[in-house]
Write an enzyme that holds these catalytic residues in place. Structure first.
Site, mmCIF file in Angstrom:
data_model
loop_
_atom_site.group_PDB
_atom_site.id
_atom_site.type_symbol
_atom_site.label_atom_id
_atom_site.label_comp_id
_atom_site.label_asym_id
_atom_site.label_seq_id
_atom_site.Cartn_x
_atom_site.Cartn_y
_atom_site.Cartn_z
ATOM 1 N N THR A 223 10.002 5.114 -3.321
ATOM 2 C CA THR A 223 11.328 5.431 -2.782
ATOM 3 C C THR A 223 12.402 4.865 -3.701
ATOM 4 O O THR A 223 12.122 4.040 -4.579
ATOM 5 C CB THR A 223 11.522 4.842 -1.375
ATOM 6 O OG1 THR A 223 11.534 3.411 -1.455
ATOM 7 C CG2 THR A 223 10.424 5.292 -0.432
ATOM 8 N N CYS A 224 13.616 5.306 -3.477
ATOM 9 C CA CYS A 224 14.800 4.771 -4.161
ATOM 10 C C CYS A 224 15.708 4.094 -3.139
ATOM 11 O O CYS A 224 16.935 4.234 -3.188
ATOM 12 C CB CYS A 224 15.549 5.875 -4.897
ATOM 13 S SG CYS A 224 14.608 6.652 -6.217
ATOM 14 N N SER A 225 15.126 3.367 -2.233
ATOM 15 C CA SER A 225 15.859 2.746 -1.144
ATOM 16 C C SER A 225 15.846 1.229 -1.285
ATOM 17 O O SER A 225 14.901 0.651 -1.831
ATOM 18 C CB SER A 225 15.251 3.141 0.201
ATOM 19 O OG SER A 225 15.862 2.442 1.269
#
Length: 766
Positions: free
Chosen positions: A464-466
């Site tokens: 993810t890019c969270s």
């Protein structure tokens, strides 16, 4: 009043200085010539992701304004009726026009995103200048007013340069209104800055949003080498021939330099000021060097690192054609290094993509030279685990929809990787609404749970890019626990036996640091890269149970195996063999049994042979027995033939020809041979019994446990060793005569005749 003018002047000077710095940066980015082009040639058009509003020309085209207004209309912040002074109409969810030009699309989204950031400030300007009251503009066009007002103030209220383009009437009407009221609008902006004590309008933004906006302009340029077109060494050599020099770390990047990526083996990093020049090189045009954010490159590298020699990859989630091509190139390179026969395939679930996105993905994959990619038009949740097409899938790469909260430039990632555009309003304010975050987490948990149900999958890579733990560590751990709980309730505890494993990436500064052993890999958002989260879930091997000898014996005793040891009860294998023989005997036709002649030694020879056997000792006895067991079959038959006297072996009784003879009618016939001092006894065997005779176990006949009989020596005066064999025993001596009389089975019969084992026992032992 003077103080306000001074503050206003200071703010204006600060804003002017900042504008000059921005202009100088833009100018400096234009100065260097392309890396592989002459200095006098014109640069190609700067790609949209490298442009900023107002760069290259003052303003945008009418189509950009119209598309940006539709995006803003769908994602603007809706206020309550008591607080709403500027109305944008009730219509939301306007379908966006299809735009094939990537430059127009990127510029429109960037303009709409910046307008969302300053929505409250722009509304204050319109209220302070009474623009929304004096101008007769419908509410549904106020979104167009907002995006054009932001671009107008960013150009310092200067008119845009008109070019030959398509004219959109509603855009021109709003532009004329703004130009007529530009003085009032500029004064209102100054008053709002004084009211909020803003040195520049960027200070109006939340701290997190402002920090990301500043970092996005100076992020290094991350690339990866397409091994299907070239190699890392070839690309580095060509870059050095263009005047670039290689440095050791990212912190040393400045000027005409590049370095290796500390995490990705096929990655190269360049300074931010080389973006325009690098886009014009033949390396990028020939798809040998691909420009893509690092947060999108870690997942394919992690998946390829755990891929076995014979195994396919399944991709699910949100990704671009560049990510698919990167995965396919890494898989093909590993297949080439392992010299495997079957090239692995990369399967891609594209049900969440639109038709335009699928077409674009297919074009990119074909241009990159990938021939091992297959698109599956199904939802990942509905993928059947028993699908024959996916039986060789060993790795699943999950890049689900996430909040993109760890990215400095979210517009670039959202558009390039087909992410969720519904998060624009939340990202513009630096936080995600709890309801949206909850929906994202629920979908992510479902994806992980479905991936863990594939029986032949060896590893699942989750990326993810969270920056929210709920989308990273918490969702992965929760999905693992939930999957194990469901499998235990279903009575299949071994169905889901995955665990968290360390990723192949180590700390860039210290490869031996403890961070290497962390089951989760987190790349923090910084001025050097965007943030990324990575988790590697691998299937646990089947546990090897090591039992103690006492446990093995106890289990064998419980099953009754030990009860048959030392007894005459046949094993299951011998029982099946005897049963088979009995069946054959029943099925075979009845034949005339053949008499057998057995030579019985005389009393003197028999006693002398026994004495010789006792004197030779147990070792000699054992060796002789082993030697007799390895004799060829022909030799054993020959010995048996020589033992039986020739003239008497063919003698028959008249009554033996009848198959109905009784056992009591059998009478042995004794014939004495004076030449050899032996007595020959001819026995006429009885017909086979109705019930098969079970042979006793031969475990007590093993060489490891011989039975030694020690008898006192007996000497006879007429002992002549020359009349006997070399061993000193009679040729017809049989060891079976000295066994216990209980198992009287040397003459056991099968199918009306003597069996092979009986004949072997009847032959001389030595």
């Amino acid at each position: 009043m003077v103080k306000k003018k001074q503050n206003s002047g200071r703010s204006s000077r600060s804003s002017t200085c900042k504008t000059k710095r921005a202009d100088s940066q833009i100018a400096s980015s234009k100065d260097p010539a392309p890396l592989d082009a002459p200095a006098h040639c014109d640069l190609p058009a700067v790609p949209p992701e490298l442009q900023t509003p107002g760069q290259g020309q003052l303003g945008f085209s009418d189509r950009v304004y119209l598309l940006a207004s539709a995006i803003f209309q769908n994602h603007h912040l809706e206020k309550s009726a008591a607080q709403r002074l500027v109305s944008y109409g009730k219509e939301r969810g306007i379908p966006l026009p299809e735009v094939k030009d990537g430059e127009i699309q990127h510029s429109a989204y960037e303009l709409a995103f910046n307008t969302l950031k300053y929505q409250e400030l722009l509304e204050d300007i319109m209220i302070d200048s009474c623009f929304h009251l004096t101008q007769l503009i419908p509410d549904d066009q106020m979104g167009l007013v907002a995006v054009m007002l932001y671009d107008f103030q960013d150009r310092k209220f200067l008119p845009r340069e008109r070019q030959r383009e398509e004219v959109i009437q509603e855009v021109r009407v709003v532009e004329n209104y703004l130009l007529r009221l530009k003085t009032k609008l500029a004064a209102s902006l100054a008053r709002c800055r004084i009211k909020h004590n803003l040195l520049s309008i960027e200070c109006f933004l939340p701290e997190s949003v402002k920090m990301k906006q500043q970092r996005s302009s100076s992020l290094p340029l991350y690339t990866w080498v397409n091994t299907l077109k070239s190699s890392l060494d070839e690309v580095q050599t060509e870059l050095e021939s263009l005047g670039l020099s290689q440095v050791k770390s990212i912190r040393q990047l400045e000027g005409q330099t590049f370095c290796r990526d500390p995490h990705c083996a096929d990655g190269l990093v360049f300074p931010a000021q080389l973006k325009p020049q690098l886009y014009s090189t033949e390396l990028r045009r020939d798809h040998k060097l691909v420009i893509q954010d690092k947060s999108c490159c870690l997942g394919p590298n992690a998946a390829c690192s755990v891929l076995p020699e014979e195994g396919d990859v399944l991709m699910a989630g949100c990704f671009s054609g560049l990510t698919v091509s990167h995965t396919a190139s890494l898989v093909a390179e590993k297949h080439k290094a392992n010299n495997s026969n079957n090239q692995p395939t990369v399967y891609v679930c594209v049900s969440d993509c639109t038709d335009a996105q699928r077409e674009d993905l297919q074009q990119i994959v074909s241009a990159m030279g990938c021939k091992n990619v297959k698109l599956i038009p199904v939802v990942f949740q509905s993928v059947d685990r028993a699908n024959k097409l996916l039986q060789k899938v060993r790795i699943i790469l999950l890049t689900p929809r996430c909040s993109v909260s760890a990215v400095n430039n979210p517009i670039e990632i959202i558009l390039q990787e087909n992410r969720d555009t519904d998060l624009l309003q939340d990202l513009s304010h630096g936080s995600i609404a709890p309801s949206k975050l909850k929906a994202l987490v629920a979908k992510q948990r479902e994806d992980i749970g479905h991936a863990l149900k594939f029986p032949k999958v060896l590893a699942v890579v989750y990326s993810t890019c969270s920056s929210y733990p709920a989308e990273n560590e918490e969702v992965v751990s929760g999905a693992l626990e939930e999957a194990k709980a469901h499998s235990e309730q279903a009575g299949k505890p071994k169905q889901v036996n995955f665990r968290l494993s360390p990723t192949p990436f180590s700390s860039p500064d210290n490869p031996d640091s403890p961070e290497k052993k962390d089951p989760f890999f987190t790349l923090e958002v910084s001025d050097q890269s965007n943030g990324c989260f990575l988790a590697l879930l691998t299937r646990e091997p089947e546990p090897v149970v090591k039992e103690a000898p006492q446990e093995v014996l106890a289990r064998a005793k419980a099953k009754g195996i030990l009860d048959r040891i030392g007894s005459n009860q046949p094993t299951s294998k011998e029982h099946r063999r005897n049963t088979g023989r009995t069946t054959k005997a029943v099925q075979a036709p009845t034949c005339q049994p053949r008499p057998l002649s057995v030579s019985v030694p005389s009393k003197n020879q028999e006693t002398k042979g026994i004495n010789r056997t006792v004197l030779s000792g147990p070792r000699e006895f054992t060796n002789r027995r082993q030697t007799s067991q390895v004799k060829p079959k022909a030799l054993r038959l020959q010995t048996l033939k020589n033992t039986v006297s020739g003239p008497f072996s063919s003698s028959k009784q008249d009554g033996s020809s009848s198959s109905s003879c009784k056992p009591e009618d059998r009478k042995p016939t004794k014939i004495t041979n004076s030449a050899f001092n032996t007595t020959t006894t001819t026995l006429h065997p009885a017909p086979p019994p109705s019930t098969p005779v079970v042979r006793p176990r031969r475990a007590h006949q093993e060489v490891l446990k011989p039975v030694v009989f020690v008898l006192p020596p007996v000497h006879f005066p007429n002992f002549d060793p020359h009349q006997n064999s070399r061993t000193g025993l009679s040729p017809s001596f049989s060891y079976n005569r000295w066994r216990t009389p209980a198992p009287i089975l040397p003459l056991s019969r099968s199918n009306g005749g003597f069996s092979k084992d009986t004949m072997a026992k009847s032959r001389p032992l030595f």
